[in-house]
Design an enzyme around this catalytic site. Structure first.
Site, PDB file in Angstrom:
ATOM      1  N   ARG A 123     -19.956  48.437 -34.185  1.00 55.64           N
ATOM      2  CA  ARG A 123     -19.889  47.381 -33.163  1.00 55.64           C
ATOM      3  C   ARG A 123     -21.035  46.395 -33.355  1.00 55.64           C
ATOM      4  O   ARG A 123     -20.863  45.184 -33.238  1.00 55.64           O
ATOM      5  CB  ARG A 123     -19.971  48.010 -31.760  1.00 55.64           C
ATOM      6  CG  ARG A 123     -18.763  48.853 -31.403  1.00 55.64           C
ATOM      7  CD  ARG A 123     -18.758  49.225 -29.945  1.00 55.64           C
ATOM      8  NE  ARG A 123     -19.444  50.455 -29.645  1.00 55.64           N
ATOM      9  CZ  ARG A 123     -18.854  51.645 -29.509  1.00 55.64           C
ATOM     10  NH1 ARG A 123     -17.552  51.768 -29.671  1.00 55.64           N
ATOM     11  NH2 ARG A 123     -19.557  52.715 -29.205  1.00 55.64           N
ATOM     12  N   PHE A 133      -6.617  47.005 -29.446  1.00 55.82           N
ATOM     13  CA  PHE A 133      -6.862  48.400 -29.041  1.00 55.82           C
ATOM     14  C   PHE A 133      -8.296  48.487 -28.495  1.00 55.82           C
ATOM     15  O   PHE A 133      -9.092  49.322 -28.908  1.00 55.82           O
ATOM     16  CB  PHE A 133      -6.679  49.384 -30.210  1.00 55.82           C
ATOM     17  CG  PHE A 133      -5.402  49.210 -30.985  1.00 55.82           C
ATOM     18  CD1 PHE A 133      -4.202  49.734 -30.530  1.00 55.82           C
ATOM     19  CD2 PHE A 133      -5.388  48.491 -32.179  1.00 55.82           C
ATOM     20  CE1 PHE A 133      -3.026  49.576 -31.255  1.00 55.82           C
ATOM     21  CE2 PHE A 133      -4.211  48.319 -32.904  1.00 55.82           C
ATOM     22  CZ  PHE A 133      -3.026  48.865 -32.439  1.00 55.82           C
ATOM     23  N   ASP A 138      -5.239  45.994 -24.800  1.00 53.84           N
ATOM     24  CA  ASP A 138      -4.992  47.430 -24.791  1.00 53.84           C
ATOM     25  C   ASP A 138      -3.714  47.711 -23.998  1.00 53.84           C
ATOM     26  O   ASP A 138      -3.396  46.981 -23.063  1.00 53.84           O
ATOM     27  CB  ASP A 138      -6.164  48.194 -24.163  1.00 53.84           C
ATOM     28  CG  ASP A 138      -6.194  49.648 -24.602  1.00 53.84           C
ATOM     29  OD1 ASP A 138      -6.926  49.957 -25.560  1.00 53.84           O
ATOM     30  OD2 ASP A 138      -5.468  50.470 -24.012  1.00 53.84           O
ATOM     31  N   ASP A 168      -9.101  48.396 -33.945  1.00 52.36           N
ATOM     32  CA  ASP A 168      -9.686  49.726 -33.742  1.00 52.36           C
ATOM     33  C   ASP A 168      -8.634  50.641 -33.109  1.00 52.36           C
ATOM     34  O   ASP A 168      -8.757  51.060 -31.958  1.00 52.36           O
ATOM     35  CB  ASP A 168     -10.925  49.606 -32.849  1.00 52.36           C
ATOM     36  CG  ASP A 168     -11.614  50.947 -32.610  1.00 52.36           C
ATOM     37  OD1 ASP A 168     -11.380  51.879 -33.400  1.00 52.36           O
ATOM     38  OD2 ASP A 168     -12.363  51.068 -31.624  1.00 52.36           O
ATOM     39  N   CYS A 178      -9.455  56.097 -37.598  1.00 52.03           N
ATOM     40  CA  CYS A 178     -10.240  57.269 -37.157  1.00 52.03           C
ATOM     41  C   CYS A 178      -9.481  58.564 -37.427  1.00 52.03           C
ATOM     42  O   CYS A 178      -9.804  59.605 -36.877  1.00 52.03           O
ATOM     43  CB  CYS A 178     -10.588  57.150 -35.681  1.00 52.03           C
ATOM     44  SG  CYS A 178      -9.141  57.087 -34.610  1.00 52.03           S
TER      45      CYS A 178
END
Length: 400
Positions: free
Chosen positions: A214, A230, A252, A301, A341
């Site tokens: 970030r 996201f 989101d 993300d 991730c």
């Protein structure tokens, strides 16, 4: 009392022998002695050579999780104190400890146990039956170790409400360990303030692993128009805002996340420049493209699109789709920050997928940097599951 003895089949234990922490059920030749699942066992190779101690659970495919390579090591309070102290000493050297992951399971040699620190609150997650028996001891020891450095913990909350516990034959659980306290906690990271909902937020309430990723996007965002997809509780969007972005749109699919992100923008006096939408990213990106929208920076993300090997093919399609859509929305010479991730979407596959996306939309990518998870989520070599976050920043160029 003598421990039960687990003996490996000949030629098995490859993960263990290369430095990993797990023994799978199909690697075991025999278990001699009486035991209850969750208890400590002695592990031997097929020829009787002692391999160390771990805890056993025959309900799980991961039948033994190793605690030590020393077969003489007593697994007592002193053992856990040493592990806890080493974990904290490591964090003090490598990260800002205002909020950080204090214990990262296998990578801190405490398999199946996670502990996060949010200011003066701890959140724990216990994912394996054996470590669950020592949970309160580990919490108590960490509080003592932190107190030595003048850090007084005002409360501990458990977030063991994750499905993997069922694979261990355990119930899902969440609740206070000790005294109750307000579960909205204010933290500060990279100069950005957040309200963290440790009771109902995702995982332990906040994704600490992206802390320095970030920070890395801040330098790209001054005077920029930014799209953060996201966004969850708005962390990338707020880092862009605090860095002086002209306009930031965070997206989101969860209204709860959008409400929290909006509150976080207010907390940082960024409500004028940072706005949030409750939308499905897969539907929004083509629509923005059709409307001719362009951004200086686009951030992706997404949640893990795959949590198993069997669904990797579909995940590749998902990652390729959002990346090519995002590239179309980046101005010529603008920037794309993109990550995965999922442990199963490995570095090579993720890199290849982004390359295919760029080729499909006739874009040239100039790599600015490649990063992974913050150092408080250490990658233990030979323990592959500890390496999961891949994060790229690219400059996106039209074909020249």
């Amino acid at each position: 009392m003598s421990l039960a003895v687990v003996t490996l089949k000949k030629g098995e234990g490859r993960i263990l022998k290369s430095g990993g922490m797990w023994i799978f059920d199909n690697e075991i030749a025999s278990i001699m002695g009486i035991f209850i699942n969750g208890e400590i066992v002695l592990v031997r190779d097929f020829d009787g050579y002692p391999m160390g101690k771990g805890f056993i659970n025959t309900n799980s495919k991961i039948a033994v999780r190793m605690l030590t390579r020393n077969p003489e090591q007593e697994i007592d309070r002193a053992f856990f104190e040493k592990r806890v102290r080493e974990a904290w000493e490591y964090r003090k050297k490598v990260v800002d400890t205002g909020c950080c992951r204090l214990i990262f399971g296998e990578a801190d040699f405490l398999p199946g146990f996670v502990m996060d620190k949010f200011s003066d609150v701890l959140v724990v997650q216990s994912l394996a039956l054996g470590i669950d028996r020592f949970k309160e001891t580990i919490v108590e020891l960490m509080k003592e170790v932190l107190k030595e450095d003048g850090i007084v913990i005002r409360g501990v909350y458990e977030r063991s409400d994750v499905k993997v516990r069922r694979q261990e034959g355990m119930e899902l659980y969440k609740g206070f360990i000790g005294e109750e306290f307000p579960t909205l906690v204010e933290i500060e990271e990279n100069g950005v303030k957040y309200q963290v909902d440790i009771r109902d937020g995702q995982k332990t309430g906040f994704f600490l692993d992206q802390k320095y990723n970030r920070l890395a996007i801040q330098k790209l965002c001054k005077d920029a128009r930014v799209l953060d997809c996201f966004t969850h509780t708005g962390s990338f969007a707020l880092n862009a805002g605090i860095a002086g972005a002209r306009e930031v749109i965070g997206v989101d699919a969860s209204q709860l996340a959008v409400d929290q992100a909006t509150e976080n923008a207010r907390l940082n006096n960024l409500e004028g420049s940072v706005k949030f939408l409750c939308e499905d990213v897969f539907e929004l990106l083509p629509r923005l493209e059709a409307e001719g929208e362009k951004f200086d920076v686009v951030i992706l993300d997404p949640p893990a699109f795959t949590k198993s090997r069997s669904s990797v093919k579909n995940a590749v399609k998902g990652y390729r789709e959002i990346n090519l859509r995002a590239m179309k929305l980046v101005k010529d010479g603008g920037f794309l920050a993109t990550c995965s991730c999922s442990h199963f979407m490995d570095y090579e596959l993720f890199t290849q997928t982004i390359g295919q996306a760029a080729k499909n939309v006739h874009k040239r990518l100039r790599q600015v940097e490649y990063r992974t998870q913050a150092a408080d989520h250490p990658i233990l070599w030979a323990s592959d599951e500890s390496y999961y976050l891949k994060f790229y920043i690219f400059q996106v160029l039209d074909e020249k």
